[in-house]
Enzyme design. Structure first.
Site, PDB file in Angstrom:
ATOM      1  N   HIS A 156     -13.687  79.154 -32.465  1.00 41.36           N
ATOM      2  CA  HIS A 156     -13.734  78.482 -33.779  1.00 41.36           C
ATOM      3  C   HIS A 156     -12.782  77.286 -33.843  1.00 41.36           C
ATOM      4  O   HIS A 156     -12.954  76.414 -34.692  1.00 41.36           O
ATOM      5  CB  HIS A 156     -13.383  79.492 -34.888  1.00 41.36           C
ATOM      6  CG  HIS A 156     -14.431  80.551 -35.035  1.00 41.36           C
ATOM      7  ND1 HIS A 156     -15.393  80.507 -36.008  1.00 41.36           N
ATOM      8  CD2 HIS A 156     -14.699  81.652 -34.306  1.00 41.36           C
ATOM      9  CE1 HIS A 156     -16.199  81.551 -35.878  1.00 41.36           C
ATOM     10  NE2 HIS A 156     -15.798  82.260 -34.854  1.00 41.36           N
ATOM     11  N   ASP A 364      -8.982  69.991 -36.548  1.00 37.09           N
ATOM     12  CA  ASP A 364      -9.647  71.178 -37.084  1.00 37.09           C
ATOM     13  C   ASP A 364     -10.900  71.443 -36.274  1.00 37.09           C
ATOM     14  O   ASP A 364     -11.611  70.492 -35.924  1.00 37.09           O
ATOM     15  CB  ASP A 364     -10.030  70.932 -38.563  1.00 37.09           C
ATOM     16  CG  ASP A 364      -9.896  72.187 -39.395  1.00 37.09           C
ATOM     17  OD1 ASP A 364     -10.117  73.275 -38.844  1.00 37.09           O
ATOM     18  OD2 ASP A 364      -9.575  72.073 -40.593  1.00 37.09           O
TER      19      ASP A 364
HETATM   20  O1  F6P Z   1      -9.815  79.390 -38.251  1.00 32.16           O
HETATM   21  C1  F6P Z   1      -9.440  80.472 -37.502  1.00 32.16           C
HETATM   22  C2  F6P Z   1      -9.137  81.697 -38.336  1.00 32.16           C
HETATM   23  O2  F6P Z   1      -8.842  82.777 -37.482  1.00 32.16           O
HETATM   24  C3  F6P Z   1     -10.263  82.071 -39.307  1.00 32.16           C
HETATM   25  O3  F6P Z   1     -11.243  82.834 -38.704  1.00 32.16           O
HETATM   26  C4  F6P Z   1      -9.506  82.774 -40.402  1.00 32.16           C
HETATM   27  O4  F6P Z   1     -10.164  82.711 -41.630  1.00 32.16           O
HETATM   28  C5  F6P Z   1      -8.215  82.010 -40.461  1.00 32.16           C
HETATM   29  O5  F6P Z   1      -8.011  81.476 -39.174  1.00 32.16           O
HETATM   30  C6  F6P Z   1      -7.022  82.843 -40.889  1.00 32.16           C
HETATM   31  O6  F6P Z   1      -6.861  83.862 -40.000  1.00 32.16           O
HETATM   32  P1  F6P Z   1      -5.774  84.978 -40.017  1.00 32.16           P
HETATM   33  O7  F6P Z   1      -5.266  85.137 -41.409  1.00 32.16           O
HETATM   34  O8  F6P Z   1      -6.500  86.191 -39.531  1.00 32.16           O
HETATM   35  O9  F6P Z   1      -4.715  84.553 -39.048  1.00 32.16           O
END
Ligand code: F6P
Length: 459
Positions: A156, A364
């Site tokens: 991602h 990003d």
């Molecule tokens: O963008 C990467 C990501 O892992 C998303 O999937 C998630 O919404 C966000 O970062 C926050 O992730 P976490 O709170 O699990 O670290």
């Protein structure tokens, strides 16, 4: 029929009163539609977590299998190597990288624990889809334990350029581990190209064509799959929210001023400090804009144990106070900065009300907020999107005002240009952005990845 098994670090098990947003909804819909299981961390920490079996529960047609982390695992695997080393590395922000070998060791051992706990739950007909940077070693671990089922991996975040990757401790191992999957998916063509370059130069893969590698006598497919939103649904949410009491209150409080709006997690990659500096520069360079605008930034706190996030929070608090103290007037506060998250429908309403979406991450993977801002607009009177050219979404939303997120003058000029933009130009730019997202859906994104994964294995 094949069963889909999604594996991700965090699993958003549905809880009363908690509505997951964005991608969590997409993956849940995909699982409900194809039938399947979501495996990963349940978000809790417990000293005995390493000895407990996965907790299995059914909710809304989906099976959730989750494990906890011990406090040491949380510290070293999640806060440490995943979010203090890999996250800034993937986003090419070397000044934020913090690396400790003991954290890397825990990262490996947590991936092994994911593997051990997942293995007994797998069935012969499964298709396994692993998500994101927390789980880079998992495709190789599963193969080492004899897993033959198709394995897909989607990243991602951005995939960094080769020189940046050289700062990864043992980056070659991660590349080789990833290539034990059948399909590797990235957000943009640049990320895919960076991966292919690294895999061929640093890990011994041979590129057959621009979407197929051969590695250790196996085919590995590589592709670009930009994550999408459901634009029609989001548009409807925004229209409905626009009539709500929350929105009437916000609108009344603006007293006719133009609204500049941003919404992010409070994360060093989001460029929030530079964004505020760009806004301050607008007020300095174009003083007639004083009292004509209000900037509302939502920055929900996130990963609060990571030191660089704590540093950012302190920096922002200082910057916000200074900006409002120096630029504010008795009856005008230039910046409203909220660290409490707002419900998705309310955010959709704020976007519709906004004259400018101001979204300027330093880097990003995609940035779904930018796509949501476009979807939320009134086609007859749309707001203007100012978007960092370093967000994956900029590759699709080329008609937005694209900016360099480090260039404060450039951001000030883009804000001024947006404030002064004619309704015709606003409509034209919005239409071009809308056309690039309107016929795609989040579910379509997931299905296209799975379709190629299933065919890749068959071939
Ligand atoms: O963008 C990467 C990501 O892992 C998303 O999937 C998630 O919404 C966000 O970062 C926050 O992730 P976490 O709170 O699990 O670290």
């Amino acid at each position: 029929m094949k069963r889909l098994v999604i594996v991700s670090n965090r699993v958003p098990v549905p809880k009363e009163g908690l509505r997951p947003g964005g991608l969590a909804v997409v993956l849940k819909d995909l699982l409900a539609r194809k039938g399947g299981m979501w495996f990963g961390w349940n978000g809790t920490c417990h000293p005995d977590a390493a000895h407990l079996p996965p907790e299995i529960q059914q909710a809304e047609g989906v099976e959730y299998a989750t494990i906890g982390l011990t406090p040491a695992e949380h510290r070293n695997y999640y806060t440490g190597f995943s979010n203090s080393t890999l996250w800034p590395l993937m986003h090419s922000l070397p000044e934020h990288i913090h690396f400790e070998r003991r954290e890397l060791a825990t990262y490996w051992s947590v991936n092994e624990r994911f593997c051990e706990n997942l293995l007994p739950l797998l069935r012969a007909e499964d298709v396994i889809w692993i998500h994101d940077y927390h789980l880079l070693p998992l495709p190789a671990l599963l193969r080492r334990h004899g897993v033959r089922q198709p394995i897909g991996f989607f990243l991602h975040t951005p995939f960094p350029a080769p020189d940046m990757l050289a700062t990864a401790p043992d980056g070659g191992t991660f590349l080789r581990d990833l290539m034990k999957a059948d399909l590797l998916g990235f957000q943009t063509a640049d990320d895919t190209a960076n991966f292919i370059f690294a895999a061929t130069r640093k890990a011994g893969a041979i590129a057959e064509d621009d979407s197929t590698l051969t590695f250790e006598r196996r085919r590995v497919h590589v592709g670009t799959f930009p994550v999408e939103i459901d634009p029609q649904t989001f548009a409807q949410t925004a229209v409905t929210a626009a009539g709500s009491a929350d929105l009437r209150r916000l609108s009344g409080s603006l007293a006719g001023r133009k609204l500049i709006f941003g919404v992010d997690r409070m994360d060093p990659t989001k460029g929030l400090d530079h964004r505020l500096a760009g806004y301050e520069r607008l007020l300095e360079t174009y003083p007639r804009r004083e009292r004509q605008v209000t900037f509302l930034q939502i920055a929900a706190e996130s990963r609060t144990d990571v030191p660089s996030y704590q540093v950012l929070r302190n920096k922002l608090e200082h910057q916000i106070g200074k900006l409002n103290a120096h630029k504010g007037q008795a009856d005008w506060t230039p910046l409203r900065f909220l660290t409490r998250g707002s419900p998705r429908p309310t955010v959709a309403g704020y976007m519709r009300l906004a004259d400018i979406g101001y979204i300027t991450p330093l880097r990003d993977g995609m940035n779904l907020v930018a796509k949501e801002f476009i979807a939320a607009q009134d086609p007859e009177n749309p707001g203007v999107l100012i978007l960092s050219r370093l967000a994956g979404a900029a590759k699709q939303l080329e008609a937005a005002l694209l900016v360099n997120p480090l260039d404060h003058d450039g951001m000030a000029d883009a804000l001024e240009r947006a404030l002064a933009m004619s309704p015709e130009e606003r409509r034209e730019r919005w239409q071009a952005c809308w056309n690039s997202i309107a016929n795609r859906t989040a579910l379509g994104w997931g299905l296209s990845f799975l379709n190629i994964l299933e065919n890749a294995k068959r071939r």
